[in-house]
Design an enzyme around this catalytic site. Sequence first.
Site, PDB file in Angstrom:
ATOM      1  N   ARG A 120       0.853  -1.281   0.109  1.00  0.00           N
ATOM      2  CA  ARG A 120       0.065   0.041   0.025  1.00  0.00           C
ATOM      3  C   ARG A 120       0.834   1.265   0.075  1.00  0.00           C
ATOM      4  O   ARG A 120       0.785   1.908  -1.096  1.00  0.00           O
ATOM      5  CB  ARG A 120      -1.026   0.213   1.206  1.00  0.00           C
ATOM      6  CG  ARG A 120      -2.215   0.909   1.230  1.00  0.00           C
ATOM      7  CD  ARG A 120      -1.570   2.546   1.511  1.00  0.00           C
ATOM      8  NE  ARG A 120      -1.125   2.473   2.976  1.00  0.00           N
ATOM      9  CZ  ARG A 120      -0.602   3.509   3.272  1.00  0.00           C
ATOM     10  NH1 ARG A 120      -0.341   4.704   2.736  1.00  0.00           N
ATOM     11  NH2 ARG A 120       0.139   3.634   4.588  1.00  0.00           N
ATOM     12  N   ASP A 121       1.764   1.477   1.150  1.00  0.00           N
ATOM     13  CA  ASP A 121       2.449   2.719   1.221  1.00  0.00           C
ATOM     14  C   ASP A 121       3.343   2.858   0.170  1.00  0.00           C
ATOM     15  O   ASP A 121       3.662   3.883  -0.653  1.00  0.00           O
ATOM     16  CB  ASP A 121       3.100   2.969   2.420  1.00  0.00           C
ATOM     17  CG  ASP A 121       3.474   4.199   3.211  1.00  0.00           C
ATOM     18  OD1 ASP A 121       3.716   5.180   2.118  1.00  0.00           O
ATOM     19  OD2 ASP A 121       3.555   4.621   4.094  1.00  0.00           O
ATOM     20  N   HIS A 143       5.352   4.131  12.649  1.00  0.00           N
ATOM     21  CA  HIS A 143       5.624   4.171  11.139  1.00  0.00           C
ATOM     22  C   HIS A 143       6.427   5.264  10.849  1.00  0.00           C
ATOM     23  O   HIS A 143       6.350   6.486  10.775  1.00  0.00           O
ATOM     24  CB  HIS A 143       4.177   4.369  10.817  1.00  0.00           C
ATOM     25  CG  HIS A 143       3.917   4.536   8.938  1.00  0.00           C
ATOM     26  ND1 HIS A 143       3.002   3.773   8.572  1.00  0.00           N
ATOM     27  CD2 HIS A 143       4.368   5.418   8.359  1.00  0.00           C
ATOM     28  CE1 HIS A 143       2.996   4.110   7.248  1.00  0.00           C
ATOM     29  NE2 HIS A 143       3.706   5.208   7.215  1.00  0.00           N
ATOM     30  N   HIS A 172       9.155   7.018   8.060  1.00  0.00           N
ATOM     31  CA  HIS A 172       9.936   7.153   6.852  1.00  0.00           C
ATOM     32  C   HIS A 172      11.005   7.504   7.106  1.00  0.00           C
ATOM     33  O   HIS A 172      11.370   7.969   8.206  1.00  0.00           O
ATOM     34  CB  HIS A 172       8.728   8.159   5.899  1.00  0.00           C
ATOM     35  CG  HIS A 172       7.467   7.619   5.302  1.00  0.00           C
ATOM     36  ND1 HIS A 172       7.465   7.191   4.027  1.00  0.00           N
ATOM     37  CD2 HIS A 172       6.597   7.454   6.065  1.00  0.00           C
ATOM     38  CE1 HIS A 172       6.380   6.841   3.904  1.00  0.00           C
ATOM     39  NE2 HIS A 172       5.449   6.863   5.185  1.00  0.00           N
ATOM     40  N   CYS A 178       4.337   9.212   0.306  1.00  0.00           N
ATOM     41  CA  CYS A 178       2.728   9.623   0.079  1.00  0.00           C
ATOM     42  C   CYS A 178       2.963  10.847  -0.833  1.00  0.00           C
ATOM     43  O   CYS A 178       3.575  11.693  -1.087  1.00  0.00           O
ATOM     44  CB  CYS A 178       2.109  10.310   1.373  1.00  0.00           C
ATOM     45  SG  CYS A 178       0.734  11.034   1.224  1.00  0.00           S
ATOM     46  N   ASN A 236       9.574   4.362   3.559  1.00  0.00           N
ATOM     47  CA  ASN A 236       9.499   3.665   4.855  1.00  0.00           C
ATOM     48  C   ASN A 236      10.856   3.179   5.174  1.00  0.00           C
ATOM     49  O   ASN A 236      11.316   2.560   4.406  1.00  0.00           O
ATOM     50  CB  ASN A 236       8.302   2.820   4.994  1.00  0.00           C
ATOM     51  CG  ASN A 236       6.927   3.300   4.762  1.00  0.00           C
ATOM     52  OD1 ASN A 236       6.562   3.626   3.639  1.00  0.00           O
ATOM     53  ND2 ASN A 236       6.302   3.578   5.694  1.00  0.00           N
TER      54      ASN A 236
END
Length: 302
Positions: free
Chosen positions: A15-16, A207, A209, A240, A249
Amino acid sequence: MPLPHEVKLIDVGPRDGLQNEKQPVPSHVKIELVHRLQAAGLKEIEVTSYVSPKWVPQMADNHAVMAGIQRQGGVRYSVLTPNLKGFEAAVADRPDEIVVFGAASEAFSQKNINCSIAESIERFAPVVQAARAAGIAVRGAMSCTVGCPYEGDIAPERVGYLAGLMQGIGVERVDVADTIGVGTPRKVQAAFEATLKHFTIDQVSGHFHDTYGQALANTLAALELGVWNFQSSVAGLGGCPYAKGATGNLATEDLVFLLNGMGIETGIDLNRLVDAGVFISDFLERKPNSRAATAILNKRSA
Ligand code: HMG
Ligand code: MG
């Protein structure tokens, strides 16, 4: 505070990671990536998001990806849902957990989901209610908990404010996200401490980055507080589209190497994880963005 003996990882790469790729990634490649992550021992995978295809075209194949996955028992498959429209589309694909995603920064909230923080909570509330009524777990992602691409530094009080709102609408656990990777250990700890006024240590995850190379240090700082849930991306994918300048990430390979070295259990097979990273990196025609993966691959070919 003793360090946790065990850490649970959510790989957010499908996803990310893939939401941020310029080139189209076919659904079958995304599905294969999920299969390889679960084969490597990941017990939680963030698969896709049910957002507007005009905003994030890379996730437009959410249904095909969720429908194509051969699920493995004991693995939790999560998806992002920003509003009821997204939730209604997602529920047909039977996610184990849905993620509502807000921000500690007003400007980022506007840029990412086109509404204020207060409006986002109003939109999330019926999503959370519907998910819980359907027996689906609910996580809340909190972006920009240390810094914002538009507003700069974010005070811990604003993180606490958002965490309180998330808790108030029934979100079961939250992610403390450093969206643009500007956090350093003490700032990240302050963001967690603000969040821990509203959630327990078992309900928070990190989470990070890795824009400035601080994500491992930030992980260690969170471990020192007792945090034992983290999110990372295979091959260091991620970013993003509405957070300019943010890089990937923290690479799951680097995180697993750190935790293995500290004797903290993850249940993940690092070699198979590296293979999963090579699979997606080959497709994207680049090398995995992970120092540990690079070292392991160099050793293999020596
Ligand atoms: P909006 O334009 O304000 O929405 O977008 P709207 O309700 O006014 O609807 C406009 C159009 O979008 C309509 O279609 C709706 O049907 C459609 P039209 O009539 O124009 O054809 N629409 C949808 N379509 C599909 N799925 C939906 C949906 N909702 C409305 N769920 C919206 C608001 C939230 C939809 C939009 O801003 C959006 O999709 N944003 C998503 C942005 C995003 O995905 N960002 C990346 C994920 S967050 C992240 O990466 C951070 C994280 O990793 C943590 C961290 O690192 O910080 C989690
Ligand atoms: Mg992110």
